[in-house]
Design an enzyme around this catalytic site. Structure first.
Site, short mmCIF file in Angstrom:
data_model
loop_
_atom_site.label_atom_id
_atom_site.label_comp_id
_atom_site.label_asym_id
_atom_site.label_seq_id
_atom_site.Cartn_x
_atom_site.Cartn_y
_atom_site.Cartn_z
N CYS A 14 0.69 -1.26 -0.24
CA CYS A 14 0.12 0.20 0.30
C CYS A 14 0.79 1.06 -0.07
O CYS A 14 2.34 1.16 0.72
CB CYS A 14 -0.84 0.44 1.12
N ARG A 30 5.28 -0.26 -5.62
CA ARG A 30 5.07 -1.00 -4.62
C ARG A 30 3.89 -2.14 -4.78
O ARG A 30 4.14 -2.75 -4.23
CB ARG A 30 4.57 -0.03 -3.62
N TRP A 67 -2.99 -2.95 -1.12
CA TRP A 67 -2.37 -4.49 -2.10
C TRP A 67 -3.40 -5.42 -0.31
O TRP A 67 -3.22 -4.82 0.35
CB TRP A 67 -1.20 -3.90 -1.15
N ASN A 113 -2.09 2.23 6.17
CA ASN A 113 -0.90 0.43 5.57
C ASN A 113 -0.57 -0.06 6.83
O ASN A 113 -0.96 1.10 7.78
CB ASN A 113 0.19 1.79 5.03
N GLY A 114 -0.60 -1.63 6.24
CA GLY A 114 -0.83 -2.02 7.96
C GLY A 114 -1.42 -2.70 7.80
O GLY A 114 -2.37 -2.89 7.73
N GLU A 133 18.99 -16.84 -6.54
CA GLU A 133 18.61 -15.72 -7.65
C GLU A 133 17.80 -15.93 -8.46
O GLU A 133 16.80 -15.00 -9.03
CB GLU A 133 19.69 -14.66 -6.79
N LYS A 157 13.89 -14.57 -9.66
CA LYS A 157 13.57 -13.91 -10.64
C LYS A 157 12.68 -14.15 -11.41
O LYS A 157 11.20 -13.41 -12.29
CB LYS A 157 15.38 -13.04 -11.59
N GLU A 192 9.01 -14.66 -10.25
CA GLU A 192 8.35 -13.38 -10.38
C GLU A 192 8.04 -12.59 -10.72
O GLU A 192 6.09 -12.26 -10.80
CB GLU A 192 8.75 -13.17 -9.27
N HIS A 216 19.65 -35.75 -5.26
CA HIS A 216 19.29 -35.92 -3.72
C HIS A 216 17.44 -35.63 -4.30
O HIS A 216 16.70 -35.45 -3.05
CB HIS A 216 19.80 -35.68 -3.17
N LYS A 228 6.78 -4.20 -4.23
CA LYS A 228 7.66 -3.72 -3.72
C LYS A 228 8.15 -3.28 -1.67
O LYS A 228 9.67 -4.38 -1.22
CB LYS A 228 7.92 -2.48 -4.29
C1 F6R Z 1 12.76 -10.21 -5.07
C2 F6R Z 1 12.53 -9.23 -4.03
C3 F6R Z 1 12.06 -9.68 -2.70
C4 F6R Z 1 13.02 -8.33 -1.88
C5 F6R Z 1 12.28 -9.13 -0.09
C6 F6R Z 1 12.97 -8.24 0.67
O1 F6R Z 1 13.31 -9.55 -6.28
O2 F6R Z 1 11.92 -8.16 -4.42
O3 F6R Z 1 12.30 -10.61 -2.53
O4 F6R Z 1 14.44 -8.90 -1.37
O5 F6R Z 1 10.78 -8.56 -0.15
O6 F6R Z 1 13.12 -6.68 0.36
P1 F6R Z 1 14.09 -5.52 0.80
O7 F6R Z 1 15.61 -5.96 0.48
O8 F6R Z 1 13.27 -4.28 0.87
O9 F6R Z 1 14.24 -5.57 2.85
#
Ligand code: F6R
Length: 616
Positions: free
Chosen positions: A2, A27, A75, A101-102, A489, A493, A496, A512, A611
């Site tokens: 949000c 976000r 959100w 927010n929250g 990672e 990527k 997501e 395994h 985000k």
């Molecule tokens: C993946 C991604 C998330 C963040 C995670 C932590 O591309 O962006 O997995 O890495 O939500 O977020 P931060 O780094 O902001 O604590």
């Protein structure tokens, strides 16, 4: 997640609020809304499911005039994404409205109490409960908005950043926070104030920012000084900071998506990240956090890294760097597990919290737990002035600039760079790294931005490759040693943004279990640059080839052996093994990006993702 924008001043609020909502789109959200009080003290609320542009369409021909307003991107947590559940929410009388927010954790109890007093609810949200509670208290005690907000918040359990307005008090905007960030922008001569859930929607109007702290309530009144009090009505001293934000970083600069821009920004970002820290000429790494906290850091018996998602993957690389260079044990923990696991934390531990946004709720909670046990907390954070940056004892900013694409790219390489600087500088202070190795790290680190540029030249090649894999349903990513976290990672990527299922694994661990998945349909990405385990990973590759797996390999330039085995190879320049993640991660970012683009997906705002994950 949000996003909040608020404005009170002399200008028309609507364009400022809408522009701010656009700035917050990165976000991730599913609906948007705006509320404005007109000169005639009429409260107009407009909401729409979908994008901010849907809200703008809905607002066509409607009354949006007024110089006091609040706006929100939602959100969904409580209740489906819908127009009714979108914020701002209105009180029963239609006089008070708020954005939030929250999560209000005790909303069900409060809702039941309000129902028994005759209040009804239109939405399924926890937020509507809060606005009704404020109105109930205001009417019962015949008090002003601020006092009613303060009393209501004392009854609330949970996390909130709220902005509340009341058409009976058309010169006032009340804001409050607990465990969810909120920034106040102070305009010229107290004539106008801006509010944002982060600085991005308000940075173009003012540099003067106040970061509200937990349990604080601020009154923003036209023509008056900001007044901040605690929930107990104690006065709080106001600290105005100058926040510089490069607004150029907030637009796409000609790239099709923020994600692509941010991938291509990495050479410059890493240069910024190392500026003033890596002194090539003097063969030195200077980190003020180490100078200021030298004794504490050097006496640590153990490091614990807490983080989530991509930042957790960076943490896994950080573990290897610190253990290899400093010979100190490092544990890497998911913040969400650590906070509830009753972990063993010693007062001489150093807890490193890694976060791009600096607002991740679980990481913040892990920090609080570490502090409770007396551990020192060290932040590796990107967002300047964020909650994590302010709640840690010291730390190092990654300085890669605002990251807008939901999928983290430049923040990851920034985190790995900072962790490399930290591990090398600590090892040097501890006399645990030999001079030759230390010098080679410095030399190679300073060459990384140019080597990244060479990797980025593979973009077209990777775009062509991506077309083959658009219809894949599964992917395996395998790496070893320094590049095992890169495999994780790369898989994250891809899943997501392309919604293709992908798993990252340590290559040898494949035998395994996951090897059962390998057949001619299965793309298997090996991250196999020259490093200590190169020969071992070749054997793992043979095992996949024997089962007809479709191998794509990231290799060091000039490699001949892998070329005999893999169907496709992508070359990266040679570097030290410990620095390879800074290069190998880039082709994987590009691969995920192009597969998602081929599939016609929303790369910058993938479904269901946010985000900044400000709820646990
Ligand atoms: C993946 C991604 C998330 C963040 C995670 C932590 O591309 O962006 O997995 O890495 O939500 O977020 P931060 O780094 O902001 O604590």
């Amino acid at each position: 997640m949000c996003g909040i924008v608020g404005y009170i001043g002399k200008r028309e609020a609507y364009p400022i609020l809408i522009k701010g909502l656009h700035r917050l789109e990165y976000r991730g959200y599913d609906s948007a809304g705006v509320a404005i009080i007109s000169k005639e003290m009429r409260l107009n609320v407009l909401k729409a499911q979908g994008k901010v542009s849907d809200l703008e369409n809905a607002a066509q021909g409607k009354d949006t005039c007024g110089s006091l307003g609040i706006a929100h991107t939602r959100w969904a947590t409580h209740g489906i994404p819908s127009q009714v559940n979108a914020h701002p929410h209105l009180s029963q009388s239609g006089e008070i409205t708020l954005v939030h927010n929250g999560i209000i954790e005790n909303y069900a109890t409060l809702r039941a109490q309000l129902l028994s007093k005759g209040y009804t609810f239109k939405s399924q949200t926890d937020t509507e409960v809060l606005v009704q509670l404020i109105e109930y208290i205001q009417k019962k005690h015949h008090i002003n908005l601020t006092t009613a907000v303060r009393i209501a918040l004392n009854k609330v359990i949970g996390a909130y950043a709220i902005v509340v307005i009341d058409s009976k008090e058309p010169d006032l905007l009340v804001v409050a926070r607990k465990s969810s960030p909120l920034v106040i922008g102070v305009g010229e001569g107290n004539n106008e104030f801006f509010v944002g859930s982060d600085a991005s929607p308000i940075a173009e109007y003012t540099k003067k920012m106040i970061y509200l702290k937990d349990d604080e309530v601020a009154e923003l009144t036209r023509g008056e000084e900001v007044k901040i009090t605690t929930l107990n009505n104690d006065k709080v001293d106001i600290c105005i900071q100058n926040v510089e934000m490069d607004l150029g970083q907030l637009d796409k600069s000609g790239y099709a998506h923020f994600m692509l821009k941010e991938i291509f920004d990495q050479p410059d970002c890493i240069t910024d990240c190392m500026r003033g820290r890596l002194l090539l000429e003097y063969k030195k790494i200077v980190l003020s956090a180490i100078t200021d906290y030298r004794d504490r850091l050097l006496s640590a018996k153990r490091f614990i890294i807490v983080s989530c998602g991509t930042s957790w993957h960076a943490g896994l690389i950080g573990k290897q760097l610190i253990e290899e260079f400093c010979r100190i044990p490092v544990h890497v923990e998911y913040a969400s597990e650590f906070r509830y696991r009753n972990p063993v934390i010693f007062s001489n531990d150093v807890v490193i919290a890694i976060s791009q946004s600096g607002e991740t709720a679980d990481t913040l909670a892990a920090i609080e737990l570490a502090k409770k046990h007396g551990a020192m907390v060290f932040g590796v954070v990107n967002a300047v002035g964020s909650s994590i940056a302010r709640n840690t004892d010291t730390g190092i900013y990654t300085h890669v600039g605002p990251e807008i694409g939901v999928a983290s790219t430049k923040a990851f390489t920034g985190q790995v760079t900072v962790l490399t600087l930290l591990a090398s500088a600590l090892a040097k202070e501890m006399n645990r790294i030999d001079d030759e190795y230390f010098t080679s790290i410095i030399n190679e680190l300073s060459a990384i931005p140019d080597k990244m540029r060479l990797v980025l030249q593979k973009n077209d090649e990777i775009e062509v490759l991506s077309k083959i894999f658009t219809y894949a349903h599964n992917f395996l990513y395998l790496g070893r040693g320094w590049n095992y976290p890169v495999a994780l990672e790369g898989a994250l990527k891809l899943k997501e943004i392309s919604y293709i299922h992908a798993e990252g694994y340590p290559a040898a661990e494949m035998k395994h279990g996951p090897i059962a998945l390998v057949d001619s349909e299965m793309p298997v990405v090996f991250i196999a640059p020259h490093h200590e385990l190169y020969k071992k990973i070749i054997s793992n590759m043979q095992e996949v080839k024997a089962r007809n797996g479709n191998i794509i390999a990231i290799v060091t330039e000039g490699d001949t052996e892998v070329k005999q085995i893999a169907k496709t190879v992508i070359e990266i320049p040679n570097t030290l093994p410990c620095l390879t993640p800074l290069l190998t991660s880039i082709p994987l970012q590009l691969l995920a990006y192009h597969v998602a683009v081929q599939k016609g997906l929303n790369v910058d705002q993938p479904r269901n993702l946010a985000k900044s994950v400000t709820v646990e």
